[in-house]
Design a protein around this motif. Structure first.
Motif, PDB file in Angstrom:
ATOM      1  N   SER A   9       0.828  -1.213   0.000  1.00  0.00           N
ATOM      2  CA  SER A   9       0.000   0.000   0.000  1.00  0.00           C
ATOM      3  C   SER A   9       0.854   1.251   0.000  1.00  0.00           C
ATOM      4  O   SER A   9       0.596   2.202  -0.752  1.00  0.00           O
ATOM      5  CB  SER A   9      -0.919  -0.009   1.228  1.00  0.00           C
ATOM      6  OG  SER A   9      -1.807  -1.098   1.200  1.00  0.00           O
ATOM      7  N   VAL A  10       1.900   1.282   0.841  1.00  0.00           N
ATOM      8  CA  VAL A  10       2.783   2.454   0.903  1.00  0.00           C
ATOM      9  C   VAL A  10       3.482   2.673  -0.434  1.00  0.00           C
ATOM     10  O   VAL A  10       3.611   3.807  -0.911  1.00  0.00           O
ATOM     11  CB  VAL A  10       3.818   2.293   2.035  1.00  0.00           C
ATOM     12  CG1 VAL A  10       4.807   3.454   2.035  1.00  0.00           C
ATOM     13  CG2 VAL A  10       3.122   2.217   3.391  1.00  0.00           C
ATOM     14  N   LEU A  11       3.944   1.595  -1.059  1.00  0.00           N
ATOM     15  CA  LEU A  11       4.594   1.711  -2.364  1.00  0.00           C
ATOM     16  C   LEU A  11       3.620   2.228  -3.421  1.00  0.00           C
ATOM     17  O   LEU A  11       3.989   3.043  -4.282  1.00  0.00           O
ATOM     18  CB  LEU A  11       5.154   0.352  -2.782  1.00  0.00           C
ATOM     19  CG  LEU A  11       6.314  -0.181  -1.932  1.00  0.00           C
ATOM     20  CD1 LEU A  11       6.589  -1.638  -2.261  1.00  0.00           C
ATOM     21  CD2 LEU A  11       7.572   0.659  -2.141  1.00  0.00           C
ATOM     22  N   THR A  12       2.373   1.786  -3.347  1.00  0.00           N
ATOM     23  CA  THR A  12       1.342   2.277  -4.268  1.00  0.00           C
ATOM     24  C   THR A  12       1.100   3.757  -4.069  1.00  0.00           C
ATOM     25  O   THR A  12       1.020   4.530  -5.047  1.00  0.00           O
ATOM     26  CB  THR A  12       0.039   1.499  -4.055  1.00  0.00           C
ATOM     27  OG1 THR A  12       0.241   0.122  -4.384  1.00  0.00           O
ATOM     28  CG2 THR A  12      -1.083   2.064  -4.925  1.00  0.00           C
ATOM     29  N   TRP A  13       0.974   4.181  -2.821  1.00  0.00           N
ATOM     30  CA  TRP A  13       0.747   5.608  -2.534  1.00  0.00           C
ATOM     31  C   TRP A  13       1.921   6.459  -3.028  1.00  0.00           C
ATOM     32  O   TRP A  13       1.733   7.587  -3.490  1.00  0.00           O
ATOM     33  CB  TRP A  13       0.532   5.817  -1.044  1.00  0.00           C
ATOM     34  CG  TRP A  13      -0.641   5.069  -0.501  1.00  0.00           C
ATOM     35  CD1 TRP A  13      -1.790   4.729  -1.170  1.00  0.00           C
ATOM     36  CD2 TRP A  13      -0.787   4.519   0.817  1.00  0.00           C
ATOM     37  NE1 TRP A  13      -2.634   4.017  -0.357  1.00  0.00           N
ATOM     38  CE2 TRP A  13      -2.057   3.875   0.873  1.00  0.00           C
ATOM     39  CE3 TRP A  13       0.011   4.513   1.960  1.00  0.00           C
ATOM     40  CZ2 TRP A  13      -2.519   3.243   2.017  1.00  0.00           C
ATOM     41  CZ3 TRP A  13      -0.447   3.873   3.101  1.00  0.00           C
ATOM     42  CH2 TRP A  13      -1.704   3.248   3.128  1.00  0.00           C
ATOM     43  N   SER A  14       3.123   5.915  -2.937  1.00  0.00           N
ATOM     44  CA  SER A  14       4.298   6.649  -3.405  1.00  0.00           C
ATOM     45  C   SER A  14       4.240   6.843  -4.916  1.00  0.00           C
ATOM     46  O   SER A  14       4.528   7.932  -5.425  1.00  0.00           O
ATOM     47  CB  SER A  14       5.576   5.892  -3.020  1.00  0.00           C
ATOM     48  OG  SER A  14       6.717   6.538  -3.548  1.00  0.00           O
ATOM     49  N   LEU A  15       3.865   5.809  -5.657  1.00  0.00           N
ATOM     50  CA  LEU A  15       3.745   5.940  -7.102  1.00  0.00           C
ATOM     51  C   LEU A  15       2.686   6.962  -7.486  1.00  0.00           C
ATOM     52  O   LEU A  15       2.874   7.773  -8.396  1.00  0.00           O
ATOM     53  CB  LEU A  15       3.398   4.579  -7.720  1.00  0.00           C
ATOM     54  CG  LEU A  15       4.537   3.552  -7.796  1.00  0.00           C
ATOM     55  CD1 LEU A  15       3.997   2.188  -8.199  1.00  0.00           C
ATOM     56  CD2 LEU A  15       5.606   4.009  -8.782  1.00  0.00           C
ATOM     57  N   ARG A  37       2.999   8.578 -11.179  1.00  0.00           N
ATOM     58  CA  ARG A  37       3.498   7.480 -12.018  1.00  0.00           C
ATOM     59  C   ARG A  37       2.373   6.455 -12.198  1.00  0.00           C
ATOM     60  O   ARG A  37       2.517   5.280 -11.894  1.00  0.00           O
ATOM     61  CB  ARG A  37       4.744   6.861 -11.391  1.00  0.00           C
ATOM     62  CG  ARG A  37       5.950   7.794 -11.365  1.00  0.00           C
ATOM     63  CD  ARG A  37       7.153   7.118 -10.753  1.00  0.00           C
ATOM     64  NE  ARG A  37       7.520   5.911 -11.484  1.00  0.00           N
ATOM     65  CZ  ARG A  37       8.422   5.014 -11.045  1.00  0.00           C
ATOM     66  NH1 ARG A  37       9.019   5.217  -9.875  1.00  0.00           N
ATOM     67  NH2 ARG A  37       8.690   3.931 -11.760  1.00  0.00           N
ATOM     68  N   GLY A  38       1.253   6.951 -12.702  1.00  0.00           N
ATOM     69  CA  GLY A  38       0.076   6.107 -12.845  1.00  0.00           C
ATOM     70  C   GLY A  38       0.279   4.965 -13.813  1.00  0.00           C
ATOM     71  O   GLY A  38      -0.188   3.843 -13.592  1.00  0.00           O
ATOM     72  N   ALA A  39       0.971   5.221 -14.927  1.00  0.00           N
ATOM     73  CA  ALA A  39       1.189   4.172 -15.922  1.00  0.00           C
ATOM     74  C   ALA A  39       2.005   3.027 -15.329  1.00  0.00           C
ATOM     75  O   ALA A  39       1.719   1.850 -15.566  1.00  0.00           O
ATOM     76  CB  ALA A  39       1.899   4.748 -17.144  1.00  0.00           C
ATOM     77  N   ASP A  40       3.034   3.368 -14.541  1.00  0.00           N
ATOM     78  CA  ASP A  40       3.840   2.331 -13.895  1.00  0.00           C
ATOM     79  C   ASP A  40       3.009   1.543 -12.892  1.00  0.00           C
ATOM     80  O   ASP A  40       3.162   0.326 -12.762  1.00  0.00           O
ATOM     81  CB  ASP A  40       5.044   2.963 -13.186  1.00  0.00           C
ATOM     82  CG  ASP A  40       6.039   3.561 -14.168  1.00  0.00           C
ATOM     83  OD1 ASP A  40       6.193   3.002 -15.266  1.00  0.00           O
ATOM     84  OD2 ASP A  40       6.645   4.594 -13.836  1.00  0.00           O
TER      85      ASP A  40
END
Length: 357
Positions: free
Chosen positions: A289-295, A300-303
């Protein structure tokens, strides 16, 4: 209804929350696009209701699914206001609104059940909860949409929202495929044991990640222009997420039979191996979840969407291969792919641009 929640804001709320600065016209554009999509999804759901009823051989699903489809419209009306409250760190206000909405909907459902409305009580509980929450956030948030739009200015947010929504959809499919496959291959009894164990393990993860996300997401968005502070906050959030559920994960993984006996009773012993394997997911669940929030905070939506699709594909392949071996094998597959592929791969994607250490 859980499927409706996946598309409740079409990813646009996160796009609003993470922006350091956003103009009135951009927010208004996102609001009207969200409402338009909510109406479109509701209409599509109503049109597909007869097909769903035919598939499950339950004619009553037409009315039930049509009523639940109202949730697309109702939640779309509140998505932007909720995001603005979260962006301004008004968590107490959001909490009060949620509690009031839940209380009113539960009271309504109880009264309807007493009056003999049966399962319609549960349907209208969901609809009323969403409606009350929508009214609540409109009262709590002073922002109002205007008719002056800025599609060009909001384009980046709309694209980011689309990627987030796509990632959420991929995650929804992978999180529910195991139950569907087990039910199809093994029947209702084993899927009952599996789903009960899954719900038990994921409950603390959900209840911790939801309030944590309300704090971490807007803070990461505000710190993107300060790389040093961003990295420090990210490290604290990531390490904190690893530690917070560690004791519970250890207990579930090492003593699943004890957990099952205490919480469910000896009749649910078949769920113990599933709890033991899924308990491993608590070691890394919040990290994802934290990694997702960072993106999201770094747009970096495409990534994010590509990573979600890859992780979903790996999970689905694992389920397809393991389901003939039983529910313990499915749980082991989900836990091990999470530990050794999904979370490490998401970490690799998040750090690939060199912004994070």
């Amino acid at each position: 209804f859980n499927f409706i929640l996946v598309f409740k804001d079409f990813g646009f709320s996160a796009a609003i929350i993470q922006r350091e600065k956003i103009r009135q016209r951009e927010v208004s554009t996102i609001f009207w696009v969200t409402v338009a999509l909510g109406v479109a999804f509701a209409a599509t759901s109503v049109a597909l209701a007869p097909l769903l009823a035919l598939l499950f051989k339950q004619p009553t699903l037409i009315e039930a699914f049509s009523a639940l489809s109202l949730g697309f419209i109702v939640t779309s009306l509140s998505a932007v206001h909720s995001a603005l409250l979260q962006r301004n760190l008004r968590f107490l206000t959001l909490g009060v609104v949620e509690i009031v909405a839940l209380s009113i909907s539960m009271i309504t459902a109880i009264v309807m059940a007493k009056l003999g409305y049966g399962w319609w009580s549960l349907i209208w509980q969901r609809v009323i909860q969403s409606a009350v929450a929508t009214v609540g956030v409109w009262f709590a948030c002073s922002w109002r949409p205007s008719t002056l739009l800025d599609i060009a200015g909001a384009r980046a947010n709309l694209i980011l929202g689309a990627h987030i929504s796509g990632a959420n959809f991929a995650g929804y499919i992978s999180r529910n495929a195991d139950n569907a496959l087990i039910g199809w291959y093994w029947g209702a009894t084993l899927v009952g044991f599996y789903s009960k164990a899954y719900d038990l393990v994921m409950a603390p993860l959900v209840h911790v990640s939801t309030p944590l996300g309300q704090v971490v997401q807007p803070m990461l968005g505000r710190l993107t222009s300060e790389p040093a502070r961003y990295r420090e906050f990210f490290r604290h959030s990531l390490t904190g997420s690893l530690v917070v559920l560690l004791p519970l994960g250890v207990v579930m993984s090492s003593e699943p039979s004890l957990v099952t006996d205490v919480l469910f009773g000896s009749a649910w012993e078949a769920a113990a191996p599933v709890i033991g394997w899924l308990g491993l997911q608590l070691f890394v669940g919040l990290s994802g979840s934290v990694l997702t929030w960072s993106l999201i905070s770094r747009q970096r939506g495409a990534d994010l969407s590509r990573a979600a699709v890859v992780n979903a594909a790996v999970t689905l392949i694992g389920f397809a291969v393991s389901v003939p071996s039983g529910i313990e094998a499915v749980a082991a597959t989900y836990a091990l792919t999470g530990l050794f592929f999904r979370t490490p791969y998401l970490f690799f994607v998040s750090t690939s641009d060199g912004y994070l250490p």
